[in-house]
Write a protein that holds these residues in place. Structure first.
Motif, PDB file in Angstrom:
ATOM      1  N   TRP A 132       0.852  -1.190   0.000  1.00 41.93           N
ATOM      2  CA  TRP A 132       0.000   0.000   0.000  1.00 41.93           C
ATOM      3  C   TRP A 132       0.887   1.240   0.000  1.00 41.93           C
ATOM      4  N   HIS A 153      -0.459  -1.179  -8.761  1.00 42.02           N
ATOM      5  CA  HIS A 153      -1.716  -1.829  -9.148  1.00 42.02           C
ATOM      6  C   HIS A 153      -2.794  -1.496  -8.127  1.00 42.02           C
ATOM      7  N   SER A 154      -4.037  -1.762  -8.516  1.00 42.30           N
ATOM      8  CA  SER A 154      -5.146  -1.449  -7.605  1.00 42.30           C
ATOM      9  C   SER A 154      -5.365  -2.607  -6.647  1.00 42.30           C
ATOM     10  N   TYR A 156      -8.323  -3.791  -3.692  1.00 45.10           N
ATOM     11  CA  TYR A 156      -9.643  -3.444  -3.167  1.00 45.10           C
ATOM     12  C   TYR A 156      -9.787  -3.845  -1.714  1.00 45.10           C
ATOM     13  N   ASP A 159     -15.069  -2.232  -0.853  1.00 45.69           N
ATOM     14  CA  ASP A 159     -15.391  -1.568  -2.124  1.00 45.69           C
ATOM     15  C   ASP A 159     -14.403  -0.464  -2.451  1.00 45.69           C
ATOM     16  N   GLU A 160     -13.478  -0.224  -1.548  1.00 47.33           N
ATOM     17  CA  GLU A 160     -12.586   0.923  -1.702  1.00 47.33           C
ATOM     18  C   GLU A 160     -11.335   0.577  -2.506  1.00 47.33           C
ATOM     19  N   GLU A 161     -11.127   1.353  -3.569  1.00 43.52           N
ATOM     20  CA  GLU A 161      -9.942   1.104  -4.394  1.00 43.52           C
ATOM     21  C   GLU A 161      -8.731   1.819  -3.785  1.00 43.52           C
ATOM     22  N   GLN A 162      -7.657   1.086  -3.570  1.00 40.95           N
ATOM     23  CA  GLN A 162      -6.426   1.683  -3.053  1.00 40.95           C
ATOM     24  C   GLN A 162      -5.279   1.362  -4.008  1.00 40.95           C
ATOM     25  N   THR A 163      -4.200   2.139  -3.881  1.00 44.72           N
ATOM     26  CA  THR A 163      -3.063   1.912  -4.776  1.00 44.72           C
ATOM     27  C   THR A 163      -1.938   1.195  -4.054  1.00 44.72           C
TER      28      THR A 163
END
Ligand SMILES: CC(C)(COP(=O)(O)OP(=O)(O)OC[C@H]1O[C@@H](n2cnc3c(N)ncnc32)[C@H](O)[C@@H]1OP(=O)(O)O)[C@@H](O)C(=O)NCCC(=O)NCCS
Length: 172
Positions: A132, A153-154, A156, A159-163
């Protein structure tokens, strides 16, 4: 002080579930909402899911003990078990977690070395992981062992998209 690493087997599932939830919660609770955390913990670490991961021949789990105490765990993936299509010559460190009270005692180093050793035994040419972007401590730790950021990359969390930064270490 005795440090021991052992490969997990089916009988370890209840303990694996416990330590997975405990360490993930300790690490990310402060930076995520309780709803997001709850959803992710239930989705990622339910018995069925962990059972599936443990029975995948391309994934391995290891426990690390300090004296008699379980201090952390490691999950590595090869081939199709990797979270990204990195090819058959690479190995992914998917999870590396040391319980909070056991951190900064050199145990993470043992788990990283275990992953590197497993990669070498299997003739892999690269070890990689996703971390993260906000997990600065882990990023500092990986850099120390020669991992270099190379893409993102993403990921999840519910439902929350994080990098996640992708970090790689070539094996020579
Ligand atoms: C990241 C983690 C696995 C490191 O394990 P650890 O046992 O605490 O690390 P070690 O004691 O083996 O540290 C080895 C070296 O890495 C570096 N390092 C470790 N933690 C660090 C931190 N918080 N900040 C900066 N450098 C760090 C240091 O150079 C350290 O050597 P030193 O203690 O002699 O200075 C562990 O802290 C952890 O489980 N964190 C929470 C979970 C997590 O974020 N996992 C990664 C998810 S992608």
């Amino acid at each position: 002080m005795t440090i021991r690493i052992s490969k997990c087997c089916r009988e370890d599932l209840p303990i694996l579930q416990e330590i997975s939830i405990e360490t993930f919660d300790q690490t990310f609770r402060e930076q995520n909402s309780p709803e997001t955390m709850k959803a992710y913990l239930e989705e990622a670490f339910n018995v069925k899911q962990l059972e599936k991961e443990m029975s995948d021949p391309s994934s391995e789990f290891f426990f690390i003990y300090l004296n008699k105490d379980l201090a952390g765990y490691l999950k590595i993936n090869v081939n199709d078990a990797q979270s990204e299509k990195m090819g058959d010559e690479s190995l992914e460190i998917e999870r590396i977690y040391i319980r909070r009270t056991f951190q900064r005692k050199g145990l993470g180093k043992y788990l990283i070395n275990q992953a590197l050793e497993m990669a070498r035994i299997q003739n892999k040419t690269m070890v990689w992981l996703g971390v993260w972007e906000k997990n600065e401590k882990a990023i500092a730790f990986y850099k120390k062992f020669g991992f270099v950021q190379n893409g993102a990359h993403s990921f999840y969390m519910g439902d929350e998209e994080q990098t996640d930064f992708i970090m790689k270490k070539p094996l020579v």
